[in-house]
Design an enzyme around this catalytic site. Structure first.
Site, mmCIF file in Angstrom:
data_model
loop_
_atom_site.group_PDB
_atom_site.id
_atom_site.type_symbol
_atom_site.label_atom_id
_atom_site.label_comp_id
_atom_site.label_asym_id
_atom_site.label_seq_id
_atom_site.Cartn_x
_atom_site.Cartn_y
_atom_site.Cartn_z
ATOM 1 N N CYS A 1 0.835 -1.205 0.000
ATOM 2 C CA CYS A 1 0.000 0.000 0.000
ATOM 3 C C CYS A 1 0.869 1.255 0.000
ATOM 4 C CB CYS A 1 -0.930 0.034 1.212
ATOM 5 S SG CYS A 1 -2.051 1.441 1.105
ATOM 6 N N GLY B 1 -5.324 -4.553 -12.448
ATOM 7 C CA GLY B 1 -4.781 -3.264 -12.855
ATOM 8 C C GLY B 1 -5.427 -2.843 -14.152
ATOM 9 N N GLY C 1 -11.224 -3.514 -10.304
ATOM 10 C CA GLY C 1 -11.235 -2.533 -9.219
ATOM 11 C C GLY C 1 -11.875 -1.222 -9.621
HETATM 12 C C1 LIG Z 1 -9.899 3.538 -3.747
HETATM 13 C C2 LIG Z 1 -8.981 2.361 -3.737
HETATM 14 C C3 LIG Z 1 -8.729 1.684 -2.545
HETATM 15 C C4 LIG Z 1 -7.873 0.581 -2.528
HETATM 16 N N1 LIG Z 1 -7.655 -0.081 -1.349
HETATM 17 C C5 LIG Z 1 -6.865 -1.202 -1.345
HETATM 18 C C6 LIG Z 1 -6.720 -1.971 -0.149
HETATM 19 O O1 LIG Z 1 -7.324 -1.690 0.893
HETATM 20 N N2 LIG Z 1 -5.885 -3.057 -0.189
HETATM 21 C C7 LIG Z 1 -5.227 -3.434 -1.351
HETATM 22 O O2 LIG Z 1 -4.481 -4.422 -1.341
HETATM 23 N N3 LIG Z 1 -5.388 -2.736 -2.498
HETATM 24 C C8 LIG Z 1 -6.182 -1.642 -2.516
HETATM 25 N N4 LIG Z 1 -6.373 -0.954 -3.700
HETATM 26 C C9 LIG Z 1 -5.707 -1.420 -4.936
HETATM 27 C C10 LIG Z 1 -6.636 -2.287 -5.800
HETATM 28 O O3 LIG Z 1 -7.053 -3.449 -5.113
HETATM 29 C C11 LIG Z 1 -5.949 -2.690 -7.141
HETATM 30 O O4 LIG Z 1 -4.782 -3.422 -6.843
HETATM 31 C C12 LIG Z 1 -5.555 -1.490 -7.990
HETATM 32 O O5 LIG Z 1 -6.490 -0.445 -7.874
HETATM 33 C C13 LIG Z 1 -5.396 -1.852 -9.477
HETATM 34 O O6 LIG Z 1 -6.593 -2.344 -10.035
HETATM 35 P P1 LIG Z 1 -7.693 -1.406 -10.812
HETATM 36 O O7 LIG Z 1 -6.910 -0.576 -11.800
HETATM 37 O O8 LIG Z 1 -8.639 -2.361 -11.450
HETATM 38 O O9 LIG Z 1 -8.322 -0.558 -9.761
HETATM 39 C C14 LIG Z 1 -7.240 0.159 -3.734
HETATM 40 C C15 LIG Z 1 -7.509 0.836 -4.930
HETATM 41 C C16 LIG Z 1 -8.376 1.916 -4.954
HETATM 42 C C17 LIG Z 1 -8.653 2.602 -6.258
#
Ligand SMILES: Cc1cc2nc3c(=O)[nH]c(=O)nc-3n(C[C@H](O)[C@H](O)[C@H](O)COP(=O)(O)O)c2cc1C
Length: 307
Positions: free
Chosen positions: A131, A246, A268
């Site tokens: 994170c 991603g 996500g």
């Molecule tokens: C608002 C937000 C909160 C997130 N919170 C977490 C989290 O609590 N734990 C985690 O491992 N990843 C967290 N992520 C990362 C996502 O799980 C993911 O790895 C990342 O956003 C890439 O995927 P995406 O482009 O489809 O969103 C978060 C992402 C976003 C946008």
């Protein structure tokens, strides 16, 4: 109707289809349950948990970017005990796999959370060592192979029979170095990618848009980075189960991650614009597999033909 077996296996866990929702973008599922039966999903990665409740970072903590968003939410959550007591029973009503996502300040905290969650019967534990939005632990564990390995060992030692999946950071020079360290330490699966560190500045005020100055970039803009990293990790560690994520917002995006080596994919940021995104990703994947004449969607995994 295409006749494709959509089930896949991730670290020994059977998912009815390869589409999971990404941690932090689906809360604990309550809001999305208004739109569809959560049992439509292959799995749910719950919002990131810490040992004690966290308020998260001050606002503004979300900013739009070209084809994506920056966030600095900072792991706002009710704590692992409240999750087990109040949220897990809700999620358990649905015919889907529940993956708990955890972040610790110390390796010991990861151990305590693994013990509690394994005892509570989650299907898998996703260990977040990546994170970018928290000061302690967080990214430090995900960017240093020896620390990543230590956290993995402690998590495995306390997770009993529950599979442990370690979530990798893209904010490194060579992601295979961390992936290998974590695999050697006993990880059952890897998930990647977490967000990429980024920043936006308001030109009029000269101030960063996010109160924390920087945040994590996600959404369609990061898809090619995710595909490249999944491919690199799957070449470096053949046979290691990977949950790819991603920037996935349609079936073709998910198929790219699977061809690169992922066994399953997570959706996500796409959920914020379209709550039904995981359903259309699943249907799109099924159509792609059918078009390619595959009887099982899992046959996509690792099918890339590099030049
Ligand atoms: C608002 C937000 C909160 C997130 N919170 C977490 C989290 O609590 N734990 C985690 O491992 N990843 C967290 N992520 C990362 C996502 O799980 C993911 O790895 C990342 O956003 C890439 O995927 P995406 O482009 O489809 O969103 C978060 C992402 C976003 C946008």
């Amino acid at each position: 109707m295409p006749n494709v077996d959509m089930s896949v296996t991730l670290a020994g866990v059977n998912l009815k289809n390869p589409v999971v929702v990404a941690s932090g973008t689906f809360g604990f599922g309550r809001e999305y349950n208004q739109f569809y039966d959560l049992g439509e999903l292959g799995g749910i990665c719950a919002k990131g948990l810490t040992l004690h409740r966290r308020e998260g970072n001050p606002a503004p903590r979300i900013a739009e970017t070209p084809m994506g968003i920056l966030n600095s939410v900072g792991l706002q959550n009710p704590g692992v005990d409240a999750f087990i007591e109040e949220e897990l029973p809700f999620l358990r009503q649905f015919d889907t796999k529940v993956i708990a996502n955890i972040s610790g300040n110390t390796p010991e905290e990861y151990g305590v959370m693994c013990e509690k969650l394994s005892g509570a019967g989650v299907d898998m534990i996703e260990v977040n060592i990546s994170c970018p939005n928290v000061k302690a632990g967080g990214l430090a564990y995900g960017t240093r192979p020896e620390l990543a390995a230590e956290v993995t060992k402690v998590a495995k030692a306390h997770a009993g029979k529950t599979p442990v999946m370690v979530k990798l950071s893209p904010n490194v020079t060579d992601i295979t170095e961390i992936a290998k360290a974590v695999a050697d330490a006993g990880a059952d699966a890897l998930s990647l990618i977490n967000t990429l560190r980024g920043m936006r500045i308001d030109v009029n005020t000269g101030r960063p848009i996010l109160k924390m100055n920087t945040g994590g970039l996600s959404g369609p803009a990061v898809l090619p980075v995710a595909v490249r990293m999944v491919w690199e990790v799957s070449c470096a560690l053949p046979g290691m189960p990977i949950l790819g994520m991603g920037g996935v917002s349609k079936g073709e995006d998910a198929a790219q991650l699977m061809l690169a080596g992922a066994s399953a994919v997570a959706v996500g940021t796409a959920l914020f614009a379209d709550p039904y995104a995981p359903i259309s990703v699943r249907d799109g994947l099924e159509q792609i597999a059918a078009r390619k004449g595959l009887s099982k969607v899992s046959e996509l995994t690792g099918g890339v033909k590099p030049w």
